[in-house]
Design a protein around this motif. Structure first.
Motif, PDB file in Angstrom:
ATOM      1  N   ARG A  18      -5.396  -5.762   8.609  1.00 44.84           N
ATOM      2  CA  ARG A  18      -4.145  -6.535   8.765  1.00 44.84           C
ATOM      3  C   ARG A  18      -3.125  -5.758   8.214  1.00 44.84           C
ATOM      4  N   ALA A  19      -2.294  -4.899   8.693  1.00 42.95           N
ATOM      5  CA  ALA A  19      -1.264  -3.974   8.313  1.00 42.95           C
ATOM      6  C   ALA A  19       0.073  -3.905   8.908  1.00 42.95           C
ATOM      7  N   GLN A  20       1.015  -3.891   8.217  1.00 40.23           N
ATOM      8  CA  GLN A  20       2.558  -3.740   8.985  1.00 40.23           C
ATOM      9  C   GLN A  20       3.388  -2.555   8.190  1.00 40.23           C
ATOM     10  N   CYS A  21       4.082  -2.027   8.827  1.00 40.89           N
ATOM     11  CA  CYS A  21       5.054  -1.015   8.135  1.00 40.89           C
ATOM     12  C   CYS A  21       6.405  -1.211   8.620  1.00 40.89           C
ATOM     13  N   ILE A  22       7.071  -0.447   7.921  1.00 36.72           N
ATOM     14  CA  ILE A  22       8.508  -0.265   8.390  1.00 36.72           C
ATOM     15  C   ILE A  22       8.648   1.052   9.261  1.00 36.72           C
ATOM     16  N   VAL A  23       9.303   0.817  10.501  1.00 38.51           N
ATOM     17  CA  VAL A  23       9.190   1.731  11.535  1.00 38.51           C
ATOM     18  C   VAL A  23      10.814   2.335  11.816  1.00 38.51           C
ATOM     19  N   LYS A  24      11.001   3.335  12.280  1.00 33.16           N
ATOM     20  CA  LYS A  24      12.166   3.753  12.990  1.00 33.16           C
ATOM     21  C   LYS A  24      12.782   3.019  13.886  1.00 33.16           C
ATOM     22  N   VAL A  55       5.394  -7.872  -6.270  1.00 31.83           N
ATOM     23  CA  VAL A  55       4.214  -7.678  -5.521  1.00 31.83           C
ATOM     24  C   VAL A  55       3.291  -6.443  -6.076  1.00 31.83           C
ATOM     25  N   GLU A  56       1.921  -6.646  -6.132  1.00 24.03           N
ATOM     26  CA  GLU A  56       1.030  -5.763  -6.509  1.00 24.03           C
ATOM     27  C   GLU A  56       1.106  -4.464  -5.779  1.00 24.03           C
ATOM     28  N   ILE A  57       0.836  -3.173  -6.247  1.00 23.20           N
ATOM     29  CA  ILE A  57       0.956  -1.980  -5.409  1.00 23.20           C
ATOM     30  C   ILE A  57      -0.731  -1.554  -5.441  1.00 23.20           C
ATOM     31  N   GLN A  58      -0.989  -0.967  -4.221  1.00 23.56           N
ATOM     32  CA  GLN A  58      -2.169  -0.209  -4.235  1.00 23.56           C
ATOM     33  C   GLN A  58      -2.164   1.221  -3.954  1.00 23.56           C
ATOM     34  N   LEU A  59      -2.376   2.080  -4.831  1.00 20.32           N
ATOM     35  CA  LEU A  59      -2.087   3.559  -4.572  1.00 20.32           C
ATOM     36  C   LEU A  59      -3.060   4.066  -3.773  1.00 20.32           C
ATOM     37  N   VAL A  60      -2.845   4.667  -2.615  1.00 22.19           N
ATOM     38  CA  VAL A  60      -3.586   5.802  -1.900  1.00 22.19           C
ATOM     39  C   VAL A  60      -3.423   7.242  -1.972  1.00 22.19           C
ATOM     40  N   ILE A  96       0.954  -1.195   0.058  1.00 21.62           N
ATOM     41  CA  ILE A  96       0.214  -0.139   0.060  1.00 21.62           C
ATOM     42  C   ILE A  96       0.903   1.224   0.147  1.00 21.62           C
ATOM     43  N   VAL A  97       0.780   1.837  -1.026  1.00 18.78           N
ATOM     44  CA  VAL A  97       1.681   3.223  -1.325  1.00 18.78           C
ATOM     45  C   VAL A  97       0.869   4.308  -1.135  1.00 18.78           C
ATOM     46  N   ALA A  98       1.315   5.539  -0.264  1.00 21.60           N
ATOM     47  CA  ALA A  98       0.605   6.506  -0.042  1.00 21.60           C
ATOM     48  C   ALA A  98       1.607   7.674   0.026  1.00 21.60           C
ATOM     49  N   VAL A 128       3.557   1.651   2.996  1.00 19.92           N
ATOM     50  CA  VAL A 128       4.791   2.525   2.740  1.00 19.92           C
ATOM     51  C   VAL A 128       4.462   3.919   2.508  1.00 19.92           C
ATOM     52  N   PHE A 129       5.379   4.761   2.911  1.00 28.23           N
ATOM     53  CA  PHE A 129       5.050   6.275   2.511  1.00 28.23           C
ATOM     54  C   PHE A 129       6.458   6.718   1.923  1.00 28.23           C
TER      55      PHE A 129
END
Length: 258
Positions: A109-115, A187-192, A90-92, A159-160
């Motif tokens: 059910r979402a995950q992200c990359i964090v600092k 992988v497929e990308i969903q744009l937001v 998910i790209v935003a 992902v941002f």
């Protein structure tokens, strides 16, 4: 005129309450709910799934609270696309501090990359670790495998690509990391697309610098890019560069028309 001033004062006070709620509430949950999830669920996908769903419900409640308090108006276009976005990137774009909260509230059910600092936080570290979020200081190979594991489990990876909140009026510029993940993992990308009028909680702005009127947030779940689009290039790096340019053009157009 006095009604407008009263409304402004109300929103200012409630904004402070909302910030205190999310930080204090997060700390309390880290010390109570997430240890209980850990005790009741063995390590692995089931524990991560329960943690992610709890965060989803917590943020959904928080967004409803902000709406009830009159701090924002939210419009979501195409919400079902996010509910069915398992196993996708998910790209935003990233105009405000609330973007992560809004997306987490919409995706079960979402995950992200964090600092790294958030991963190691004495208060919120237990939350991000329990939910299986990915720390951003991993070696490239380890980071890629962590992303692969997230997507293979049917989770969405948020992902941002701008890397940080953007300044209003600046041209859209994306880092290539998300494109490398997309092309390497196919992988497929969903744009937001996220917009906020008038702008609030933007980069460099303090929490008390609220706009004169209640901001209207719009989350538009738009185009979905098929992974097959990354095939056919002799060099993966060329596919990644073309993908970045394609998505930059998409967001430039969307934001110009939004």
């Amino acid at each position: 005129m006095w009604l407008e001033r009263l409304n402004f004062l109300w929103r200012l006070v409630m904004t402070g309450v909302a910030f205190a709620f999310i930080f204090a509430g997060g700390a309390v949950m880290a010390l109570t709910v997430f240890p209980l999830i850990g005790l009741a669920t063995p390590p692995g996908p089931a524990r991560r799934d329960r943690s992610q769903r709890f965060i989803h419900h917590m943020f959904s409640f928080y967004v409803r609270m902000l709406h009830t308090l009159g701090l924002l108006h939210l419009e979501v276009v195409g919400a079902s696309k996010l509910r069915d976005a398992g196993g996708r990137l998910i790209v935003a774009n990233h105009p405000t501090l609330l973007d992560v909260v809004l997306l987490m509230a919409l995706v079960p059910r979402a995950q992200c990359i964090v600092k790294k600092e958030l991963w190691d936080s004495p208060y919120l570290g237990r939350v991000v670790r329990g939910a299986g979020y990915i720390r951003n200081d991993l070696e490239p190979e380890a980071l890629l495998e962590a992303c692969r594991a997230v997507l293979d489990e049917g989770n969405s990876l948020i992902v941002f690509p701008e890397g940080t909140r953007t300044t209003p009026g600046e041209a859209v510029r994306f880092r290539r990391g998300f494109a490398n993940i997309a092309t390497l993992l196919e992988v497929e990308i969903q744009l937001v697309t996220i917009t906020c009028r008038p702008p609030t909680l933007i980069k460099g702005e303090k929490w008390w610098m609220i706009p004169p009127h209640r901001p209207r947030f719009k989350v538009d779940i738009g185009q979905r890019l098929d992974a097959k689009g990354w095939f056919g290039y002799e060099y993966r790096s060329l596919a990644a560069r073309k993908l970045v340019r394609q998505i930059e053009e998409y967001y430039t157009e969307q934001l110009a028309n939004g």
